[in-house]
Design a protein around this motif. Sequence first.
Motif, PDB file in Angstrom:
ATOM      1  N   PRO A  96     -48.290  22.794 -41.317  1.00  0.00           N
ATOM      2  CA  PRO A  96     -47.004  22.104 -41.106  1.00  0.00           C
ATOM      3  C   PRO A  96     -46.410  21.599 -42.423  1.00  0.00           C
ATOM      4  CG  PRO A  96     -48.845  20.791 -40.259  1.00  0.00           C
ATOM      5  CD  PRO A  96     -49.399  22.120 -40.647  1.00  0.00           C
ATOM      6  N   ASP A  97     -45.089  21.392 -42.412  1.00  0.00           N
ATOM      7  CA  ASP A  97     -44.364  21.015 -43.636  1.00  0.00           C
ATOM      8  C   ASP A  97     -44.876  19.728 -44.252  1.00  0.00           C
ATOM      9  OD1 ASP A  97     -42.946  23.170 -42.910  1.00  0.00           O
ATOM     10  OD2 ASP A  97     -41.016  22.161 -42.632  1.00  0.00           O
ATOM     11  N   LEU A  98     -45.343  18.815 -43.411  1.00  0.00           N
ATOM     12  CA  LEU A  98     -45.728  17.503 -43.907  1.00  0.00           C
ATOM     13  C   LEU A  98     -47.151  17.505 -44.477  1.00  0.00           C
ATOM     14  CD1 LEU A  98     -43.992  14.943 -43.837  1.00  0.00           C
ATOM     15  CD2 LEU A  98     -45.302  14.192 -41.870  1.00  0.00           C
ATOM     16  N   ARG A 100     -50.012  17.579 -46.846  1.00  0.00           N
ATOM     17  CA  ARG A 100     -50.220  17.446 -48.290  1.00  0.00           C
ATOM     18  C   ARG A 100     -51.424  16.537 -48.530  1.00  0.00           C
ATOM     19  NH1 ARG A 100     -44.138  15.310 -48.613  1.00  0.00           N
ATOM     20  NH2 ARG A 100     -44.038  17.058 -47.231  1.00  0.00           N
ATOM     21  N   ILE A 106     -54.538  15.826 -38.529  1.00  0.00           N
ATOM     22  CA  ILE A 106     -55.414  15.987 -37.373  1.00  0.00           C
ATOM     23  C   ILE A 106     -55.695  17.474 -37.238  1.00  0.00           C
ATOM     24  CG2 ILE A 106     -55.592  15.815 -34.873  1.00  0.00           C
ATOM     25  CD1 ILE A 106     -53.827  13.320 -35.039  1.00  0.00           C
ATOM     26  N   ARG A 120     -56.239  24.750 -35.578  1.00  0.00           N
ATOM     27  CA  ARG A 120     -54.901  24.144 -35.529  1.00  0.00           C
ATOM     28  C   ARG A 120     -54.892  22.960 -36.485  1.00  0.00           C
ATOM     29  NH1 ARG A 120     -52.437  21.323 -30.184  1.00  0.00           N
ATOM     30  NH2 ARG A 120     -50.281  21.958 -30.397  1.00  0.00           N
ATOM     31  N   VAL A 121     -53.816  22.829 -37.251  1.00  0.00           N
ATOM     32  CA  VAL A 121     -53.685  21.694 -38.167  1.00  0.00           C
ATOM     33  C   VAL A 121     -52.376  20.964 -37.861  1.00  0.00           C
ATOM     34  CG1 VAL A 121     -53.420  20.975 -40.570  1.00  0.00           C
ATOM     35  CG2 VAL A 121     -55.019  22.806 -40.001  1.00  0.00           C
ATOM     36  N   LEU A 122     -52.460  19.670 -37.569  1.00  0.00           N
ATOM     37  CA  LEU A 122     -51.267  18.857 -37.329  1.00  0.00           C
ATOM     38  C   LEU A 122     -51.178  17.791 -38.411  1.00  0.00           C
ATOM     39  CD1 LEU A 122     -51.699  18.202 -33.490  1.00  0.00           C
ATOM     40  CD2 LEU A 122     -50.421  20.039 -34.586  1.00  0.00           C
ATOM     41  N   ALA A 123     -49.973  17.584 -38.935  1.00  0.00           N
ATOM     42  CA  ALA A 123     -49.789  16.542 -39.942  1.00  0.00           C
ATOM     43  C   ALA A 123     -49.446  15.238 -39.235  1.00  0.00           C
ATOM     44  CB  ALA A 123     -48.674  16.926 -40.901  1.00  0.00           C
ATOM     45  N   LYS A 124     -50.054  14.155 -39.682  1.00  0.00           N
ATOM     46  CA  LYS A 124     -49.757  12.838 -39.103  1.00  0.00           C
ATOM     47  C   LYS A 124     -48.975  12.063 -40.155  1.00  0.00           C
ATOM     48  CE  LYS A 124     -52.536   8.954 -37.332  1.00  0.00           C
ATOM     49  NZ  LYS A 124     -51.526   8.354 -36.481  1.00  0.00           N
TER      50      LYS A 124
ATOM     51  N   TYR B  10     -33.520  21.877 -41.896  1.00  0.00           N
ATOM     52  CA  TYR B  10     -33.986  21.433 -40.577  1.00  0.00           C
ATOM     53  C   TYR B  10     -32.845  21.377 -39.567  1.00  0.00           C
ATOM     54  CZ  TYR B  10     -38.333  20.088 -42.868  1.00  0.00           C
ATOM     55  OH  TYR B  10     -39.517  20.107 -43.549  1.00  0.00           O
TER      56      TYR B  10
ATOM     57  N   GLN C  51     -40.709  11.645 -47.377  1.00  0.00           N
ATOM     58  CA  GLN C  51     -41.678  12.614 -46.858  1.00  0.00           C
ATOM     59  C   GLN C  51     -41.041  13.607 -45.889  1.00  0.00           C
ATOM     60  OE1 GLN C  51     -44.659  13.028 -47.789  1.00  0.00           O
ATOM     61  NE2 GLN C  51     -45.770  11.128 -48.163  1.00  0.00           N
ATOM     62  N   PRO C 119     -41.283  20.295 -36.418  1.00  0.00           N
ATOM     63  CA  PRO C 119     -41.241  20.529 -37.868  1.00  0.00           C
ATOM     64  C   PRO C 119     -42.171  19.606 -38.666  1.00  0.00           C
ATOM     65  CG  PRO C 119     -39.248  19.398 -37.164  1.00  0.00           C
ATOM     66  CD  PRO C 119     -39.989  19.773 -35.920  1.00  0.00           C
ATOM     67  N   MET C 120     -42.411  18.378 -38.217  1.00  0.00           N
ATOM     68  CA  MET C 120     -43.190  17.435 -39.034  1.00  0.00           C
ATOM     69  C   MET C 120     -44.683  17.484 -38.723  1.00  0.00           C
ATOM     70  SD  MET C 120     -41.434  15.974 -41.306  1.00  0.00           S
ATOM     71  CE  MET C 120     -40.666  17.560 -41.499  1.00  0.00           C
ATOM     72  N   TRP C 121     -45.041  17.356 -37.455  1.00  0.00           N
ATOM     73  CA  TRP C 121     -46.465  17.360 -37.105  1.00  0.00           C
ATOM     74  C   TRP C 121     -47.027  18.778 -37.040  1.00  0.00           C
ATOM     75  CZ3 TRP C 121     -45.735  13.909 -32.130  1.00  0.00           C
ATOM     76  CH2 TRP C 121     -45.462  12.606 -32.518  1.00  0.00           C
ATOM     77  N   GLY C 122     -46.135  19.728 -36.672  1.00  0.00           N
ATOM     78  CA  GLY C 122     -46.588  21.088 -36.433  1.00  0.00           C
ATOM     79  C   GLY C 122     -46.844  21.376 -34.974  1.00  0.00           C
ATOM     80  N   THR C 123     -46.355  20.509 -34.088  1.00  0.00           N
ATOM     81  CA  THR C 123     -46.508  20.763 -32.655  1.00  0.00           C
ATOM     82  C   THR C 123     -45.391  20.077 -31.880  1.00  0.00           C
ATOM     83  OG1 THR C 123     -48.001  20.591 -30.760  1.00  0.00           O
ATOM     84  CG2 THR C 123     -48.028  18.757 -32.304  1.00  0.00           C
ATOM     85  N   LEU C 185     -51.644  10.835 -32.409  1.00  0.00           N
ATOM     86  CA  LEU C 185     -50.905  11.592 -33.421  1.00  0.00           C
ATOM     87  C   LEU C 185     -49.650  10.818 -33.808  1.00  0.00           C
ATOM     88  CD1 LEU C 185     -50.330  14.102 -35.128  1.00  0.00           C
ATOM     89  CD2 LEU C 185     -49.395  15.222 -33.105  1.00  0.00           C
TER      90      LEU C 185
END
Lengths: 150, 55, 245
Positions: A96-98, A100, A106, A120-124, B10, C51, C119-123, C185
Amino acid sequence: MKRKHQRALFVGAGLAVLALATTLVLNSLGQSLNYFLMPTEVLAGEDVPQGTFQLGGLVSDGSFEADDEMGVSFQVEDGSSSLSVVYDQVAHGLLPDLFREGQGVIVEGQWDGSQFVASRVLAKHDENYMPPEVAEGLKEMGEWRGEETP
Amino acid sequence: MSGFFEMGGYEAYVWSSYAMAAIVLVGLVVVSLRSLRAREAQLKALEEDQKGDAS
Amino acid sequence: MKAMSRLHQFANPMRFARLSQAILPWAIGLTVVLMAVGLYWGLVVSPVDYQQGDTVRIMYVHVPAAWMAMFTYVFMAAASAAGLIWRHPLADIAAKSAAPIGAGFTFLALVTGALWGQPMWGTWWVWDGRLTSVLILFFLYLGYMALWQAYDEPAKASRAAAILALVGVVNVPIIHYSVEWWNTLHQPASVLKIGGPSIDPSMLWPLLIMALAFNAYFVVVLLWRMRSEILARRIHIVLMQRAAS
């Protein structure tokens, strides 16, 4: 007048019982309502699910590596311990874009005892919102309290 | 001005969000006002009907 | 005795009609002005996030919708309690009229949340504590509206629906504290938190203005719906009288 008071008492008592019952239920469910485990909990080995589960923490600074086939690996830490995660972007999609280093993440996948194989990779993200200039200013003044400095 | 519509790449997510907000909020207004006007008309017709019966 | 109770039924709705006539123009004007200012500030003036870039602009509809989803539920539950205790018809009407507006806000919070999460979390969606408890809120609204439809007699319907509304009110603190009680999340609260908001003023102001705009909007649509509901009950009474004579 009396009937009104009776009904008010009934509604109040009903709500009190309901609040108590909800508290008890949520307490007994406790940690099973957590969406993810931390590295320390996984390494301790208690209650670690056999199959797929979610691991959460911060991506350690300087730990991110990518190979030629779009596979990536990085460390996920929670302050006291960290463990390594591998993820294949070809099989499971781009990060995901966030995503880093220093950010919350997660990952969903399986723990094989030495590394976490993510599918699966989720950005928090955290609860701080500010324009880029303000973030730069805070960093320069050493006032930064974001996730990058643990 | 093109930057405004692109929303830093976006645009699909940002504009869809605002479009959904417009649809839901305007939709609720339309549905609520329509039922209000219809009932006002119905009650008026009923009351005129009653007056007609009485006289 | 019977005449007295009927008088009681009509006196208050008539006072309400006058009151709502006086409030409505102001509430409509306030909604339009606040919406216009909030939209311009949020979409044009406010900066991007360090961010999240431009996706932070989704916040200006997502957060007010989520706040109003919870506020409307508390309003509905309070009106339901008043209806149960004092048997005031206007309280039942207020609760019934608020439900579709609250369902709309909740739906909006869920959809814009998905559009922000992707777009931000990926889900689009995860079953964490926050998202799941808001989905339950949406189902509570739908269940409440379905109960009103399920009974022919308004008296029975209002009692059953009021009890559901009161039972469901435990979900509101769960939504608020879900991000603190459990690992989720969804990030913790930014505005209503100990130590003050962690949002830069350049983003907090448009957010608060949009929240006020949503509030004024709620008042407008609630008053329209309540008037419509009062008319529906008068039509019902006229039709009943006619059938009897």
